[in-house]
Scaffold this active site. Structure first.
Site, PDB file in Angstrom:
ATOM      1  CG  HIS A 259      -8.399  -3.439  -2.120  1.00 35.67           C
ATOM      2  ND1 HIS A 259      -9.311  -2.713  -2.863  1.00 35.67           N
ATOM      3  CD2 HIS A 259      -8.202  -2.746  -0.983  1.00 35.67           C
ATOM      4  CE1 HIS A 259      -9.637  -1.622  -2.189  1.00 35.67           C
ATOM      5  NE2 HIS A 259      -8.988  -1.623  -1.040  1.00 35.67           N
TER       6      HIS A 259
ATOM      7  CG  ASP B 138      -2.053   0.950   1.121  1.00 33.35           C
ATOM      8  OD1 ASP B 138      -3.205   0.512   1.178  1.00 33.35           O
ATOM      9  OD2 ASP B 138      -1.798   2.175   0.994  1.00 33.35           O
ATOM     10  CB  ILE B 139       1.060   4.090  -2.341  1.00 33.33           C
ATOM     11  CG1 ILE B 139       2.231   4.899  -2.863  1.00 33.33           C
ATOM     12  CG2 ILE B 139      -0.183   4.939  -2.267  1.00 33.33           C
ATOM     13  CD1 ILE B 139       2.084   5.308  -4.320  1.00 33.33           C
TER      14      ILE B 139
ATOM     15  CD  GLN C 133     -14.619  -0.627  -2.285  1.00 34.61           C
ATOM     16  OE1 GLN C 133     -15.799  -0.808  -1.976  1.00 34.61           O
ATOM     17  NE2 GLN C 133     -14.011  -1.305  -3.223  1.00 34.61           N
TER      18      GLN C 133
ATOM     19  CG  HIS D 272      -6.589  -2.861   3.451  1.00 31.52           C
ATOM     20  ND1 HIS D 272      -5.889  -1.712   3.177  1.00 31.52           N
ATOM     21  CD2 HIS D 272      -7.811  -2.690   2.898  1.00 31.52           C
ATOM     22  CE1 HIS D 272      -6.663  -0.868   2.487  1.00 31.52           C
ATOM     23  NE2 HIS D 272      -7.839  -1.445   2.308  1.00 31.52           N
TER      24      HIS D 272
HETATM   25  P1  5GP Z   1      -9.705   1.051   0.310  1.00 34.82           P
HETATM   26  O1  5GP Z   1     -10.014   2.342   0.980  1.00 34.82           O
HETATM   27  O2  5GP Z   1     -10.348   1.071  -1.054  1.00 34.82           O
HETATM   28  O3  5GP Z   1     -10.004  -0.158   1.099  1.00 34.82           O
HETATM   29  O4  5GP Z   1      -8.146   1.021   0.164  1.00 34.82           O
HETATM   30  C1  5GP Z   1      -7.445   1.497  -0.927  1.00 34.82           C
HETATM   31  C2  5GP Z   1      -5.999   1.496  -0.516  1.00 34.82           C
HETATM   32  O5  5GP Z   1      -5.247   1.700  -1.681  1.00 34.82           O
HETATM   33  C3  5GP Z   1      -5.621   2.602   0.466  1.00 34.82           C
HETATM   34  O6  5GP Z   1      -5.072   2.013   1.627  1.00 34.82           O
HETATM   35  C4  5GP Z   1      -4.616   3.447  -0.302  1.00 34.82           C
HETATM   36  O7  5GP Z   1      -3.561   3.878   0.511  1.00 34.82           O
HETATM   37  C5  5GP Z   1      -4.139   2.502  -1.381  1.00 34.82           C
HETATM   38  N1  5GP Z   1      -3.787   3.141  -2.621  1.00 34.82           N
HETATM   39  C6  5GP Z   1      -4.470   4.119  -3.285  1.00 34.82           C
HETATM   40  N2  5GP Z   1      -3.868   4.419  -4.436  1.00 34.82           N
HETATM   41  C7  5GP Z   1      -2.779   3.613  -4.524  1.00 34.82           C
HETATM   42  C8  5GP Z   1      -1.757   3.469  -5.518  1.00 34.82           C
HETATM   43  O8  5GP Z   1      -1.708   4.129  -6.543  1.00 34.82           O
HETATM   44  N3  5GP Z   1      -0.802   2.530  -5.248  1.00 34.82           N
HETATM   45  C9  5GP Z   1      -0.813   1.766  -4.135  1.00 34.82           C
HETATM   46  N4  5GP Z   1       0.179   0.880  -3.980  1.00 34.82           N
HETATM   47  N5  5GP Z   1      -1.760   1.879  -3.173  1.00 34.82           N
HETATM   48  C10 5GP Z   1      -2.733   2.793  -3.379  1.00 34.82           C
END
Ligand code: 5GP
Length: 141
Positions: free
Chosen positions: A103, A34-35, A97, A105
């Protein structure tokens, strides 16, 4: 079930259009750092199915995705010297999300070390690179 946008950022990572710190890949799944990590070693395991969230994937695909989560999590935990592992998965903006490609985590937790907010600050690229190398070394062992 949410509509799937084939131009979402994780689809672009899957297609190699956007770089990532890849940890693992097979025919059905892809894992990378995660970035905006909540802790050191925070990784994401994504499906290769065009599923926006948990409700868009086949049960078979979900089984494969979770099998990879189960296999990777203890290795990531070991690589960063964590004490436990938080497994998280968000469905819908209301639930937190932010990327609409299914995905999971993997967030290694160290006792006494605070967990940063979800999707907060970008990590230092050198730190991410070093963490990915540590994890890959454990995966290769
Ligand atoms: P969500 O909120 O959808 O469960 O999590 C999305 C995750 O993707 C977040 O933890 C965010 O930091 C990560 N993320 C968003 N954009 C990027 C990206 O371009 N590259 C990577 N490696 N992680 C990302």
């Amino acid at each position: 079930m949410a509509a799937y946008d084939p131009e979402n950022i994780f689809a672009k990572i899957l297609m190699g259009e956007i770089p990532s710190h890849k940890l693992y890949e097979d025919d059905d799944t892809f894992a990378f750092l995660d970035i905006m990590p909540r802790t050191e070693g925070h990784a994401l395991v994504i499906t290769k199915e065009p599923a926006a969230d948990l409700f868009g994937i086949t049960p078979e695909g979900l089984g494969k995705l979770m099998a990879v989560v189960q296999a990777l999590a203890p290795k990531i935990k070991k690589a960063v010297g964590a004490d436990g592992v938080l497994i998280q998965q968000f469905n819908g903006a209301a639930a937190g999300q932010t990327v609409f490609h299914l995905h999971v985590h993997i967030v290694p937790i160290k006792e006494g070390v605070p967990v940063k907010p979800h999707a907060g600050d970008m990590a230092d690229p050198d730190d991410l690179k070093a963490t990915a190398e540590k994890i890959r070394a454990v995966l290769a062992a």
